[in-house]
Design a protein around this motif. Structure first.
Motif, short mmCIF file in Angstrom:
data_model
loop_
_atom_site.label_atom_id
_atom_site.label_comp_id
_atom_site.label_asym_id
_atom_site.label_seq_id
_atom_site.Cartn_x
_atom_site.Cartn_y
_atom_site.Cartn_z
N TYR A 26 1.06 -1.05 -0.04
CA TYR A 26 0.13 0.18 0.19
C TYR A 26 1.19 1.01 -0.04
CZ TYR A 26 -3.13 3.28 1.73
OH TYR A 26 -4.16 4.72 1.94
N GLN A 27 0.71 2.15 -0.93
CA GLN A 27 1.36 3.64 -0.66
C GLN A 27 0.21 4.79 -1.20
OE1 GLN A 27 4.00 4.16 -3.98
NE2 GLN A 27 4.17 2.24 -3.93
N LYS A 28 0.46 6.19 -0.51
CA LYS A 28 -0.69 6.77 -1.18
C LYS A 28 0.22 7.88 -0.26
CE LYS A 28 -4.06 9.55 2.55
NZ LYS A 28 -4.65 9.44 3.85
N VAL A 29 0.53 8.55 -1.90
CA VAL A 29 1.14 9.72 -2.26
C VAL A 29 -0.61 11.31 -2.35
CG1 VAL A 29 3.20 8.08 -3.02
CG2 VAL A 29 1.07 9.17 -4.19
N LYS A 30 0.73 12.51 -1.75
CA LYS A 30 0.25 13.51 -2.45
C LYS A 30 0.22 13.53 -4.02
CE LYS A 30 0.55 18.15 -1.40
NZ LYS A 30 -0.78 17.95 -0.87
N THR A 31 -1.28 14.41 -4.21
CA THR A 31 -1.73 13.83 -5.62
C THR A 31 -1.07 15.75 -6.03
OG1 THR A 31 -3.72 13.27 -5.12
CG2 THR A 31 -3.55 14.49 -7.45
N PRO A 32 0.19 15.29 -7.05
CA PRO A 32 1.09 16.25 -8.01
C PRO A 32 0.14 17.20 -8.53
CG PRO A 32 1.33 14.13 -8.96
CD PRO A 32 0.56 13.91 -8.14
N HIS A 33 0.60 18.27 -8.48
CA HIS A 33 0.06 19.24 -9.99
C HIS A 33 -0.21 18.55 -10.91
CE1 HIS A 33 -0.58 23.52 -11.58
NE2 HIS A 33 -1.63 24.05 -10.87
N ASN A 34 -0.96 19.21 -11.86
CA ASN A 34 -1.60 18.42 -12.90
C ASN A 34 -1.38 19.08 -14.39
OD1 ASN A 34 -2.05 15.42 -14.05
ND2 ASN A 34 -3.53 17.09 -14.96
N LYS A 35 -0.81 20.52 -14.22
CA LYS A 35 -0.38 21.47 -15.73
C LYS A 35 0.53 20.98 -16.44
CE LYS A 35 0.29 26.28 -16.74
NZ LYS A 35 0.63 27.18 -16.27
N ASN A 36 1.30 19.93 -15.46
CA ASN A 36 2.56 19.59 -17.11
C ASN A 36 2.01 17.94 -17.07
OD1 ASN A 36 3.48 21.92 -18.03
ND2 ASN A 36 4.28 21.69 -16.22
N GLY A 37 0.67 17.29 -16.49
CA GLY A 37 0.10 15.83 -16.45
C GLY A 37 1.13 14.90 -15.88
N GLY A 38 1.71 15.71 -14.32
CA GLY A 38 1.85 15.17 -13.21
C GLY A 38 1.56 13.82 -12.77
N ILE A 39 0.17 13.61 -12.89
CA ILE A 39 -0.54 12.90 -11.97
C ILE A 39 -0.24 11.10 -13.19
CG2 ILE A 39 -3.28 11.11 -12.22
CD1 ILE A 39 -4.31 14.09 -11.51
N ILE A 44 2.18 6.25 -13.98
CA ILE A 44 3.34 5.45 -14.50
C ILE A 44 4.82 5.30 -13.79
CG2 ILE A 44 4.99 5.55 -16.27
CD1 ILE A 44 3.43 7.12 -18.05
N ARG A 45 4.89 5.77 -12.40
CA ARG A 45 6.12 5.69 -11.92
C ARG A 45 5.68 4.24 -10.86
NH1 ARG A 45 7.05 5.56 -6.94
NH2 ARG A 45 5.18 6.43 -6.68
N ILE A 46 4.24 4.75 -10.14
CA ILE A 46 3.81 3.68 -9.61
C ILE A 46 3.99 1.73 -9.71
CG2 ILE A 46 1.64 3.01 -8.37
CD1 ILE A 46 0.77 6.16 -7.44
N ILE A 47 3.31 2.13 -11.31
CA ILE A 47 3.14 0.88 -12.27
C ILE A 47 4.45 0.36 -12.34
CG2 ILE A 47 2.02 -0.01 -14.49
CD1 ILE A 47 -0.19 2.07 -14.57
N THR A 82 -11.48 20.62 -9.06
CA THR A 82 -10.92 19.63 -8.56
C THR A 82 -9.64 19.45 -8.45
OG1 THR A 82 -13.68 18.77 -7.97
CG2 THR A 82 -11.46 17.71 -7.11
N ILE A 83 -9.30 18.69 -10.14
CA ILE A 83 -7.95 18.23 -10.37
C ILE A 83 -8.11 19.15 -11.54
CG2 ILE A 83 -6.23 17.49 -10.97
CD1 ILE A 83 -8.71 14.88 -9.47
N PRO A 84 -7.10 20.65 -11.72
CA PRO A 84 -7.14 21.37 -12.86
C PRO A 84 -6.49 20.78 -13.99
CG PRO A 84 -6.39 22.67 -10.51
CD PRO A 84 -7.03 21.05 -10.13
N TYR A 85 -6.34 20.54 -15.25
CA TYR A 85 -5.74 20.16 -16.66
C TYR A 85 -6.53 18.63 -16.70
CZ TYR A 85 -3.95 24.87 -15.86
OH TYR A 85 -3.58 26.19 -15.41
N TYR A 86 -6.94 18.46 -16.00
CA TYR A 86 -7.40 16.41 -15.82
C TYR A 86 -8.24 16.30 -17.31
CZ TYR A 86 -7.50 12.28 -13.55
OH TYR A 86 -7.81 11.11 -12.63
N ASN A 87 -8.65 17.41 -17.99
CA ASN A 87 -9.96 16.37 -18.47
C ASN A 87 -8.83 16.76 -20.18
OD1 ASN A 87 -11.79 18.05 -17.21
ND2 ASN A 87 -12.56 19.46 -18.67
N GLY A 88 -9.21 14.91 -20.56
CA GLY A 88 -8.93 14.73 -21.98
C GLY A 88 -7.65 13.51 -21.82
#
Length: 286
Positions: A26-39, A44-47, A82-88
């Motif tokens: 189990y891991q729990k990390v802070k959701t990164p800012h998503n402007k440059n595709g951080g999520i 990918i890192r988690i996988i 809720t999560i900016p720049y996430y659409n698409g």
């Protein structure tokens, strides 16, 4: 073993789930800012981390996520503020080179799928309401109800009041409860503290919780009228209050229903905040 990932606006939770439904790593990390595709980069890192740690080759991956999800395309179609720049964001396409099958669902739908692991034979229709930062919903009767634009059961937007400019989730979410606490207490009081005080018969705490519980009950009554389910589950962080929460809310539900109308059995989720992780990979174990 299947990789399960649950993406929220604040945290990304993940783990590897085996055939006996045991959770590993189990891991729990802070959701990164998503402007440059951080999520997507974090997913990918988690996988890659789990592939190396558990010696997985082309693993199946289940993703639960906030936002409106086109489960066929594997794409986020709407996430709002809720999560900016996430659409698409398209997870199926983006993960094709590092994973086997990729399944993605809205987080509330995933949580309901996780809970269904406990109800497979006993119950045919279940509505799950998650109460947290906002309020979300999901309904299952033979299959998940998703809607034309994958926006079915967005119950947080119900019960809009023009005078206050507030919706159901503006009044009944945990966020709303925290705002009520701040209005009445000068010192820092958490939601858990408030429940503790209320069950020690603290009048102020009881008054705050009863005010909030009426708002929650009003939405549950709407769910009852619209869906007539066998069970209404309450999930989210607040669900760990279990029986205390149910005993607080349930007495107010009939106030918003026709006389002698009746309502479904009200329960809290069995897996708590991990329901969505189990639900993310549940279709792989059918």
């Amino acid at each position: 073993m299947k990789i399960a990932i649950d993406i929220g606006g604040t945290f990304i939770k993940s783990g590897v789930i085996d055939k006996s439904q045991s959770l590993h790593g189990y891991q729990k990390v802070k959701t990164p800012h998503n402007k440059n595709g951080g999520i997507l980069q974090e997913v990918i890192r988690i996988i890659q981390d789990y592939k190396e740690t558990f010696h997985l080759n082309n693993p199946d991956v289940g993703i639960s996520t906030a936002g409106v999800v086109d489960s066929e395309k594997g794409e986020i179609t709407y996430a709002g503020p809720t999560i900016p720049y996430y659409n698409g964001t398209n997870f199926k396409e983006s993960l094709a080179d590092i994973a086997g099958n990729v399944v993605i669902n809205n987080d509330v739908s995933s949580a309901l799928l996780g809970e269904l692991l406990e109800y497979r034979t006993d119950v045919k229709s279940i509505f799950l309401m998650t109460i947290g930062t906002g309020i979300g919903g999901a309904y299952y009767e033979d299959k998940l109800l998703e809607g034309k634009q994958y926006r079915a059961c967005e119950i947080g937007y119900l019960l809009y009041d023009e005078q206050t400019d507030k919706t159901y989730e503006d009044r009944g979410s945990t966020t709303a409860l925290k705002a009520l606490i701040q209005e009445h207490y000068k010192e820092v009081v958490t939601v858990e503290n408030l429940f503790d005080r209320a069950y020690e018969q603290d009048d102020k705490a009881l008054k705050i919780l009863n005010e909030w519980a009426k708002y929650v009950a009003e939405g549950i009554a709407q769910v009852q009228i619209m869906f007539d389910p066998e069970v209404i589950l309450i999930g989210g962080g607040i669900s760990k209050q279990e029986g205390k929460l149910i005993s607080l809310i349930e007495p107010f539900i009939d106030n918003f229903l026709p006389e002698a109308y009746g309502h479904a059995k009200i329960e809290t989720t069995s897996k708590g905040n991990d329901s969505a992780l189990y639900g993310a990979v549940s279709t792989f174990f059918d």
